[in-house]
Design a protein around this motif. Structure first.
Motif, PDB file in Angstrom:
ATOM      1  N   GLY A  29       0.813  -1.214   0.000  1.00 57.10           N
ATOM      2  CA  GLY A  29       0.000   0.000   0.000  1.00 57.10           C
ATOM      3  C   GLY A  29       0.841   1.256   0.000  1.00 57.10           C
ATOM      4  N   VAL A  30       1.679   1.391   1.013  1.00 59.60           N
ATOM      5  CA  VAL A  30       2.559   2.562   1.073  1.00 59.60           C
ATOM      6  C   VAL A  30       3.544   2.533  -0.094  1.00 59.60           C
ATOM      7  CG1 VAL A  30       4.288   3.764   2.463  1.00 59.60           C
ATOM      8  CG2 VAL A  30       2.306   2.731   3.573  1.00 59.60           C
ATOM      9  N   GLY A  31       4.014   1.337  -0.442  1.00 59.99           N
ATOM     10  CA  GLY A  31       4.948   1.218  -1.558  1.00 59.99           C
ATOM     11  C   GLY A  31       4.360   1.691  -2.875  1.00 59.99           C
ATOM     12  N   SER A  32       3.099   1.363  -3.134  1.00 59.82           N
ATOM     13  CA  SER A  32       2.476   1.790  -4.392  1.00 59.82           C
ATOM     14  C   SER A  32       2.326   3.312  -4.436  1.00 59.82           C
ATOM     15  CB  SER A  32       1.115   1.110  -4.565  1.00 59.82           C
ATOM     16  OG  SER A  32       0.236   1.461  -3.502  1.00 59.82           O
ATOM     17  N   LEU A  33       2.007   3.950  -3.308  1.00 57.18           N
ATOM     18  CA  LEU A  33       1.913   5.410  -3.272  1.00 57.18           C
ATOM     19  C   LEU A  33       3.271   6.062  -3.538  1.00 57.18           C
ATOM     20  CD1 LEU A  33      -0.445   5.869  -0.191  1.00 57.18           C
ATOM     21  CD2 LEU A  33      -1.015   6.266  -2.587  1.00 57.18           C
ATOM     22  N   ILE A  34       4.317   5.473  -2.995  1.00 58.32           N
ATOM     23  CA  ILE A  34       5.655   6.020  -3.214  1.00 58.32           C
ATOM     24  C   ILE A  34       6.084   5.812  -4.665  1.00 58.32           C
ATOM     25  CG2 ILE A  34       8.078   5.769  -2.552  1.00 58.32           C
ATOM     26  CD1 ILE A  34       7.056   5.109   0.283  1.00 58.32           C
TER      27      ILE A  34
END
Length: 653
Positions: free
Chosen positions: A125-130
């Motif tokens: 989740g956080v990785g996709s936003l980054i």
């Protein structure tokens, strides 16, 4: 649902798809990077990388929802027991043998439970936003294809780390994220400081990894298994080792914790993380805030039932975590680089997580890991937006007055700052409040007092960062002020999503959700009545003084700086850890190598004593060469003379 689709979307397949999608993205970018570079904008690389991680996140959500629908086990704990059609142990998928040597059998398996689910959601989740943010931040970089391939490879290894069903399987992901950290920190390798920072991170982490390897060996030798589920299930049968004893559980846990100290930047192996800010800012957000540095916390929490068998190990974890939290917070007070403030803040918050582990609140540690992923990724990406607006400037002393110039970045940054400071009803408040309550409940009042002081310092230095960056008048030059501009929406959209997460993530009852992984139900500690009222006011004890010193009365700040100059020098020198290590390397490692290994061992022993044997052989060879004339008639004469001498001896005798 059609049967073929249902089979594809089963729990036997979906986790493997989540794991392998980022790897597939890396392989494509690595093999076809030259072809992708023919597109001047190279947008294909970023879109592919974002698509693989975004799809992995969507499948993770599907998998987690399906996991929570499974029937509950005894005691009201949510237990996961997949079909055993492949002969798998409970909790693993597709147990194909990976290693089989003697009595050691390690399946090629994934461990799927609530703890894995939370970690997979954070990583994807956080990785996709980054990844999406990087589309804008790295838009003009010449090596975008290489950058996005590294991000995909890191995501794969991080997922492997949190989904592996055994210690060796987890270790492959552990080393993989270390490799990717080296590649991404030193991404701009033409800059000497970046390549040195990548090398420093790699070397320091190898120290911790040595402890992790020894710990895995001892675990197998002492308990006969390296399967994470077996260790958790059977740890309760082990005798509890009291404080001060060093049985097999204690030694194994301390060695494993050494590995966690390296990966999660705890004292004394914390020195690599601030220098890692040399990498691109999205890398700082992904690896050094939201995911990789939390690997040590995840590993200790995953082995929580084993750590609970050793009071000594728990005390060491708690003390090291608390000391790290305080030390890093004091260093953050005097930093002027916006990213380095956040780097030391990360070290401090990781210390909080280890404090929770040390007092036995493993679910609370994961709770803070979860909330921290949102607000720290938000703060790093917000810092990246500020740096983007300032044309690459990172020194807060050359900023100021940016609130009106970049309002979207300012608004989201305020949310992240409030969350990490512990403002009531934001995510950081809930998780930090739980950690302090457990520290108080455990009876370790000294650690509780230090944790309180650290919470106040956190609110102070984060408010200082906010005021220096966004308030007052602009302190840079006129040209820099003229070019300040808001970031594009491809960078602002992830900030808005992360701000929403930073505000709302605390309402997810993570400690109760992950309790089955620790083989015990979760219960809130019985804190005294004054505690929660005090927790409401705690962040303001740091924010109000920061506002006075950095907005209302800067002249007072100057007087206080003069009064506390010795402390400021200590904090600015980072407690002299780097100086100590540099001195040790120069004087002990290099100096000892020069004085002992070279001048004594090499020059005297090898060149002196051992070379005398070589000289003896050379002398003997010179004497033997007299008989080696090279003439056949001489050799025949010697043979004939020897034969005559032998016959004469025989006749005479």
């Amino acid at each position: 649902m059609p049967e073929p689709l249902a089979r594809i979307l089963s729990l036997d397949v979906v986790p493997w798809m989540v794991l392998l999608l980022p790897l597939a993205g890396f392989v494509v970018l690595a093999l076809f990077g030259d072809w992708i570079r023919r597109d001047r904008e190279e947008t294909g690389a970023g879109v592919l990388a974002c698509a693989t991680v975004g799809l992995a996140f969507g499948l993770s959500v599907f998998w987690v929802l399906k996991l929570w629908d499974l029937p509950r086990g005894e005691g009201g704990l949510a237990l996961y027991a997949p079909a055993l059609s492949t002969g798998s142990p409970e909790g693993a998928v597709l147990p194909i043998d990976w290693i089989g040597v003697g009595g050691l059998r390690i399946p090629f398996a994934l461990l799927l439970d609530q703890l894995t689910a939370i970690m997979a959601l954070v990583v994807t989740g956080v990785g996709s936003l980054i990844h999406v943010y990087s589309l804008g931040y790295m838009a003009k970089d010449e090596d975008r294809v290489r950058y996005f391939s590294y991000l995909n490879l890191f995501t794969f290894f991080m997922l492997l780390l949190v989904m592996g069903a055994s210690l060796p399987f987890m270790f492959v992901g552990w080393e993989g994220v270390g490799l990717c950290s080296y590649l991404l920190i030193g991404f701009w390798f033409r800059k000497r400081s970046a390549s040195d920072a990548g090398l420093k991170a790699f070397v320091v982490n190898r120290v911790g990894d040595a402890g992790l390897i020894l710990g895995m060996i001892l675990v197998f030798n002492a308990f006969g298994t390296v399967d994470l589920r077996d260790l958790a299930d059977n740890a309760g049968a082990l005798a509890r080792e009291p404080l001060g004893s060093f049985g097999p559980a204690t030694i194994a846990c301390l060695l494993l914790f050494l590995g966690a100290c390296g990966k999660s930047a705890q004292v004394p192996l914390h020195v690599w993380l601030p220098d890692a800010m040399e990498g691109p800012t999205p890398v700082s957000a992904l690896i050094h805030a939201a995911t990789m540095v939390t690997a040590g916390v995840y590993m200790v929490a995953r082995l929580g039932p084993l750590f609970e068998r050793s009071d000594t190990a728990l005390m060491v974890v708690a003390v090291v975590g608390t000391a790290t939290a305080l030390m890093a917070a004091t260093i953050a007070l005097v930093q002027t680089d916006i990213k380095r403030v956040l780097a030391y803040s990360t070290i401090s918050q990781l210390g909080y997580m280890f404090l929770a582990c040390g007092v036995g609140a493993f679910g609370v540690a994961i709770f803070h890991l979860y909330t921290h992923a949102f607000f720290k990724a938000l703060l790093f990406l917000g810092a990246g937006s500020v740096i983007h607006a300032m044309g690459g400037e990172q020194d807060m002393r050359r900023m100021g007055g940016l609130a009106a110039k970049i309002p979207w970045t300012f608004g989201t940054f305020v949310v992240g700052t409030a969350a990490i400071a512990g403002i009531p009803y934001l995510s950081g408040y809930f998780s930090k409040d739980e950690i302090l309550a457990w520290a108080l409940y455990s009876g370790r009042t000294g650690l509780f007092a230090v944790a309180l002081a650290t919470a106040v310092l956190t609110a102070f230095y984060m408010a200082r960062l906010l005021f220096l960056t966004f308030f007052g008048s602009f302190r840079g030059d006129h040209d820099a002020e003229h070019h300040v501009h808001e970031s594009p929406w491809v960078m602002l959209a992830p900030l808005i999503v992360l701000a929403a997460g930073s505000a709302l993530a605390g309402y997810v009852n993570v400690p109760e959700a992950v309790a089955p992984a620790f083989r015990k139900p979760f219960g809130h500690p019985a804190a005294p009545g004054w505690f929660h009222s005090f927790a409401y006011a705690l962040p303001f004890l740091g924010i109000v003084p920061a506002y006075v010193l950095y907005v209302r009365a800067p002249e007072l700040r100057q007087r206080l700086s003069a009064a506390f100059r010795p402390l400021a020098r200590l904090f600015a020198a980072k407690w002299f850890f780097d100086d100590l290590y540099n001195a040790f390397t120069r004087r002990v490692v290099v100096g000892w190598s020069d004085a002992v290994l070279w001048r004594v061992a090499d020059a005297r022993v090898i060149d002196g004593t051992l070379d005398s044997g070589a000289r003896l052989v050379a002398a003997f060879a010179g004497w033997a060469r007299v008989a080696q004339t090279g003439f056949v008639r001489g050799y025949v004469l010697l043979i004939l003379g020897g034969a005559v001498a032998l016959v004469g001896y025989l006749l005479w005798s």
